[in-house]
Design an enzyme around this catalytic site. Structure first.
Site, PDB file in Angstrom:
ATOM      1  N   ARG A  20      23.815  39.080  63.756  1.00 43.90           N
ATOM      2  CA  ARG A  20      24.710  38.561  62.724  1.00 43.90           C
ATOM      3  C   ARG A  20      25.880  39.494  62.453  1.00 43.90           C
ATOM      4  O   ARG A  20      26.982  39.033  62.154  1.00 43.90           O
ATOM      5  CB  ARG A  20      23.941  38.325  61.427  1.00 43.90           C
ATOM      6  CG  ARG A  20      23.056  37.101  61.526  1.00 43.90           C
ATOM      7  CD  ARG A  20      22.313  36.864  60.239  1.00 43.90           C
ATOM      8  NE  ARG A  20      21.678  35.556  60.262  1.00 43.90           N
ATOM      9  CZ  ARG A  20      20.621  35.237  59.534  1.00 43.90           C
ATOM     10  NH1 ARG A  20      20.079  36.128  58.724  1.00 43.90           N
ATOM     11  NH2 ARG A  20      20.109  34.036  59.600  1.00 43.90           N
ATOM     12  N   GLY A  23      19.618  27.262  57.678  1.00 47.73           N
ATOM     13  CA  GLY A  23      19.767  26.254  56.626  1.00 47.73           C
ATOM     14  C   GLY A  23      21.119  25.553  56.685  1.00 47.73           C
ATOM     15  O   GLY A  23      21.216  24.336  56.533  1.00 47.73           O
ATOM     16  N   LYS A  51       7.120  21.374  60.525  1.00 46.14           N
ATOM     17  CA  LYS A  51       6.917  20.349  59.506  1.00 46.14           C
ATOM     18  C   LYS A  51       8.012  19.294  59.504  1.00 46.14           C
ATOM     19  O   LYS A  51       9.187  19.601  59.640  1.00 46.14           O
ATOM     20  CB  LYS A  51       6.853  21.009  58.128  1.00 46.14           C
ATOM     21  CG  LYS A  51       5.647  21.923  57.991  1.00 46.14           C
ATOM     22  CD  LYS A  51       5.351  22.235  56.549  1.00 46.14           C
ATOM     23  CE  LYS A  51       6.355  23.208  55.986  1.00 46.14           C
ATOM     24  NZ  LYS A  51       6.125  23.493  54.568  1.00 46.14           N
ATOM     25  N   GLY A  93      15.760  29.469  63.406  1.00 42.95           N
ATOM     26  CA  GLY A  93      15.315  30.815  63.768  1.00 42.95           C
ATOM     27  C   GLY A  93      14.323  30.838  64.920  1.00 42.95           C
ATOM     28  O   GLY A  93      14.473  31.608  65.875  1.00 42.95           O
TER      29      GLY A  93
HETATM   30  P1  ADP Z   1      13.051  26.579  63.515  1.00 37.93           P
HETATM   31  O1  ADP Z   1      12.870  27.963  62.931  1.00 37.93           O
HETATM   32  O2  ADP Z   1      13.599  26.621  64.905  1.00 37.93           O
HETATM   33  O3  ADP Z   1      13.826  25.667  62.594  1.00 37.93           O
HETATM   34  P2  ADP Z   1      10.507  25.706  62.486  1.00 37.93           P
HETATM   35  O4  ADP Z   1      10.449  26.905  61.600  1.00 37.93           O
HETATM   36  O5  ADP Z   1      10.714  24.392  61.859  1.00 37.93           O
HETATM   37  O6  ADP Z   1      11.601  25.925  63.642  1.00 37.93           O
HETATM   38  O7  ADP Z   1       9.157  25.574  63.314  1.00 37.93           O
HETATM   39  C1  ADP Z   1       8.702  26.593  64.162  1.00 37.93           C
HETATM   40  C2  ADP Z   1       7.206  26.693  64.128  1.00 37.93           C
HETATM   41  O8  ADP Z   1       6.602  25.455  64.444  1.00 37.93           O
HETATM   42  C3  ADP Z   1       6.676  27.678  65.159  1.00 37.93           C
HETATM   43  O9  ADP Z   1       6.063  28.738  64.460  1.00 37.93           O
HETATM   44  C4  ADP Z   1       5.646  26.878  65.939  1.00 37.93           C
HETATM   45  O10 ADP Z   1       4.457  27.592  66.218  1.00 37.93           O
HETATM   46  C5  ADP Z   1       5.348  25.728  65.009  1.00 37.93           C
HETATM   47  N1  ADP Z   1       4.804  24.580  65.724  1.00 37.93           N
HETATM   48  C6  ADP Z   1       5.364  23.885  66.724  1.00 37.93           C
HETATM   49  N2  ADP Z   1       4.534  22.929  67.183  1.00 37.93           N
HETATM   50  C7  ADP Z   1       3.403  23.008  66.449  1.00 37.93           C
HETATM   51  C8  ADP Z   1       2.155  22.297  66.433  1.00 37.93           C
HETATM   52  N3  ADP Z   1       1.919  21.286  67.302  1.00 37.93           N
HETATM   53  N4  ADP Z   1       1.221  22.674  65.542  1.00 37.93           N
HETATM   54  C9  ADP Z   1       1.461  23.683  64.684  1.00 37.93           C
HETATM   55  N5  ADP Z   1       2.602  24.388  64.639  1.00 37.93           N
HETATM   56  C10 ADP Z   1       3.568  24.060  65.512  1.00 37.93           C
HETATM   57 MG    MG Z   2      11.512  28.703  61.422  1.00 41.28          MG
END
Ligand code: ADP
Ligand code: MG
Length: 392
Positions: free
Chosen positions: A37, A371, A198, A348
């Protein structure tokens, strides 16, 4: 599309320029860790310093509660930035107040001052007008290059621009150009890949992208809630029962555009060395959980990605932190890297995955703001951007 004035439109010679940057970086024992960053702000800072601006920099760091706390001090960043810029960076242990004002007034052309964590002042997150006015009084011009904070209407990101002529820095401009263009005027087919833990975090994004994208490819934990909404037992998979109605609504809305995995990798424990099986999508047995998308899904999604004009990706396809369940995420990372599409990745964990796969430099744009990039994809106008001067 991008309709704000930028640092190219202003004359900064001999001026005091207040720059809101995103220096919210990991710090351990007083040493800066991943400095992505900070590096991302360098083009703007250098561009302003070259003709002789004096820079007053401010940023938040973490989420300090109830005032100053040493572990959230930006002091270590001053030293690190000094190394990157190749010139001294002064630091003052106050965001707004007599010491900060004195230090700012003493600045000469080409000098750089970093203020203390904006969030040490309770007025920052309240967007306090008095704080904004006092911050503005330290400088002649305001530059916002903190894309990662632009979705917050805080004193240093929004309020200050009511008291000072405000323009966008290069990072802000680049982020808005890529994300804004993808939403408003994408090269087609426009494909969105959405995953992550989620569904509840990203409902607004799914909804908006179902309107804008040609196809939305779903994976990760959020797919489980869609499966359950379709009536499948999902065993011990991560699922959000509170979002089942929303999932049904999105399934109906996205009939021909929302794609779910056709096969999944399931495990009998949430561990890397768990027993695992690949199954065509169907009922998940009790005691098993979905950990990744399966090989047929990787193949089908990769083909769609290969033909895309624009790809936007947020959220891993599986529990990629465990190597035995990383194939889905890394497989799609490769498909995105190989595709000729304009590719944009945000989030992230998604960025961590693309870095781990060693494919970052084959992606058109990696967003620095989690975000903020989600809110752009949701179609929300970012307050920190809205407050800047319109071009023409
Ligand atoms: P980002 O940071 O890219 O926005 P998120 O924080 O929404 O992504 O999600 C990332 C997390 O989702 C990772 O820690 C990953 O392990 C989890 N994840 C992905 N698929 C599954 C699954 N089928 N069951 C549980 N956790 C999952
Ligand atoms: Mg994340």
């Amino acid at each position: 599309m991008f309709n704000k004035k930028t640092i190219r439109d202003i004359d900064v010679d001999g001026k005091r320029v207040l720059v809101r940057v995103d220096f919210n970086v990991p710090i351990k024992n007083g040493v800066v860790g991943d400095d992505t960053r900070i590096r991302a702000a360098l083009p703007t800072l250098q561009y302003l310093l070259d003709p002789g601006a004096a820079l007053i920099l401010c940023s938040h760091l973490g989420r300090p509660k109830g005032g100053p706390a040493p572990e959230f001090s930006l002091n270590p960043v001053a030293e690190h930035l000094s190394g990157l810029l190749g010139r001294p960076v002064k630091f003052v242990g106050e965001f707004v107040g007599p010491q900060a004002e004195k230090a700012a007034s003493l600045l000469k052309p080409g000098e750089v001052l970093l203020l203390e964590n904006t969030r040490f002042d309770p007025g920052e997150t309240k967007n306090d007008p008095e704080l904004s006015r006092r911050l503005a009084s330290m400088a002649d011009i305001y530059v916002n290059d903190a894309f990662g904070s632009a979705h917050r209407a805080h004193a240093s990101t929004e309020g200050v621009a009511h008291y000072l002529f405000g323009v966008a820095g290069f990072l802000m401009e680049q982020e808005i150009r890529y994300l804004g263009e993808a939403i408003a005027n994408p090269a087609r087919p426009f494909i969105a890949i959405l995953g992550g833990a989620k569904i509840s975090d990203k409902i607004g994004v799914i909804r908006n992208l179902l309107d804008k994208a040609d196809q939305v490819l779903i994976g990760g934990g959020m797919a489980n809630t869609f499966f359950k909404a379709e009536g499948y037992p999902v065993g011990d998979s991560l699922v959000e029962d509170g979002s089942l109605d929303t999932a049904r609504e999105l399934l109906a809305k996205g009939k021909n555009r929302l794609r779910l995995p056709v096969d999944v990798v399931i495990a009998d424990r949430f561990e890397n060395d768990a027993e695992k099986k690949v199954i065509e999508m169907g009922p998940i047995p009790d005691g098993w959980r979905i950990m990744d998308i399966g090989p047929h899904s990787i193949e089908a999604y990769s083909k769609i990605i290969g033909d895309a004009g624009t790809v936007v990706w947020n959220g891993p396809m599986g529990v990629f932190e465990l190597p035995n369940f990383a194939q889905g995420t890394f497989g799609l990372a490769k498909a995105v890297a190989d595709s000729n599409a304009t590719s944009i990745i945000g989030g992230g964990d998604s960025i961590a995955a693309i870095k781990q796969a060693g494919l970052s430099d084959r992606i058109s744009h990696i967003s620095t703001g989690g975000g903020a990039s989600l809110e752009m994809l949701e179609g929300i106008v970012l307050p920190g951007l809205a407050a800047l001067q319109d071009s023409v």
